[in-house]
Each structure stands twice: as C-alpha cells, then as structure tokens.
Design an enzyme around this catalytic site. Structure first.
Site, PDB file in Angstrom:
ATOM      1  N   GLY A  49      -1.333  -4.736  -1.645  1.00 45.41           N
ATOM      2  CA  GLY A  49      -2.444  -5.582  -1.232  1.00 45.41           C
ATOM      3  C   GLY A  49      -2.278  -6.213   0.135  1.00 45.41           C
ATOM      4  N   HIS A  50      -1.181  -5.925   0.828  1.00 42.98           N
ATOM      5  CA  HIS A  50      -0.908  -6.589   2.118  1.00 42.98           C
ATOM      6  C   HIS A  50      -0.477  -5.572   3.156  1.00 42.98           C
ATOM      7  CE1 HIS A  50       0.871  -9.600   4.900  1.00 42.98           C
ATOM      8  NE2 HIS A  50       0.031 -10.418   4.315  1.00 42.98           N
ATOM      9  N   PHE A  51      -1.243  -4.893   3.763  1.00 43.11           N
ATOM     10  CA  PHE A  51      -2.688  -4.724   3.681  1.00 43.11           C
ATOM     11  C   PHE A  51      -2.959  -3.248   3.453  1.00 43.11           C
ATOM     12  CE2 PHE A  51      -1.908  -8.245   6.678  1.00 43.11           C
ATOM     13  CZ  PHE A  51      -2.577  -9.261   6.043  1.00 43.11           C
TER      14      PHE A  51
END
Length: 148
Positions: A49-51
């Site tokens: 999720g990053h990124f």
C-alpha cells in the site's frame, strides 16, 4: 560475516516478523556504536500500500529500524542486559533519500548520553553510503518489575 544473526537478534529484542526490520548486526561496540543491515525486499508487507506502482519504504519504518538497532546496542550494554528498551522520543528526524525494494539499508547508531534508565543515541540510515534518514532517539529501559 555478521556479529549477530537474525536468531541472535530475536534473543535480544521482542520484535518479530512483520515488524522486525533488521537482518544482521555487522559491527558492535557495546555501549558505543552498532552497524546493522536491513535488506529491503519487494516482499515487505508495507509495499502493498506504500505506494502501488511506486514502492517506497515509509519513513516511520526507517525510524523503527534505527530504533531496533539502538535497542540492540543498548541491551548489549551490561547494565541493561535481559531488559527491554523502549523508544521515548524522536528528535531532529530528517529524510533525505527514498528507500526502495532492492536497497540495502545500513543502520548506524552511536551512543551519545546514558544515565540511569535512559539515554540518547544518534542515528543514520544509509543506502550506498548516502544518508536516507538521520535522527536522535531517546530510549528508556524501565525496571521490568515496574509497569510503565
């Protein structure tokens, strides 16, 4: 050759996967300094999720990596052996370079001050000898018989 491997690191600090952010200790001068290695891989959970499409290690996790290295340095000091070191404060944190999958993060920590059950360390996380992050961390090593 490492001074401490992953199993020996886990004997010292309570962190475990997925929150253990170091693979080995390269150099250790108890009470003075430590250098550790974290091999940053695309398999790290935080990269999901990053990124997406542009994976970057979160700065807060670089600080956590430095705090774990500091914990080992602290807990290898005779008066703190067998205890747990806690992060008490973060000062002067600066982020200068992104850390990506495939990078080898070198964690450099030097003891600055130490008194009673607390102290301060100076830290740098480097990739290819370039500073990615620097900070001063304050640690607390409470009496294990007392609740904090």
């Amino acid at each position: 050759m490492s001074v401490l491997d992953a199993a020996e690191i886990m004997d010292l600090i309570p962190n475990r996967y997925p929150i253990l952010f170091m693979d080995k200790v390269d150099e250790l001068n108890p009470g003075e300094s430590i250098v550790c290695t974290k091999n940053v891989t695309i398999n790290e959970e935080f990269f999901q999720g990053h990124f997406p499409g542009n994976p970057v290690m979160p700065g807060v996790l670089i600080i956590e990596s430095l705090a774990q290295a500091a914990s080992i340095l602290i807990l290898k000091t005779e008066k703190y052996q067998g205890k747990t070191a806690y992060l008490g404060a973060i000062d002067s944190a600066k982020f200068r370079k992104v850390v990506r999958p495939g990078d080898v993060l070198k964690l450099h920590v030097t003891m600055e001050k130490q008194r009673d059950n607390m102290g301060k360390v100076k830290c740098e996380a480097k990739v290819e000898d370039k500073v990615a992050c620097s900070a001063e961390l304050t640690f607390i090593v409470p009496d294990p018989k007392k609740k904090i």
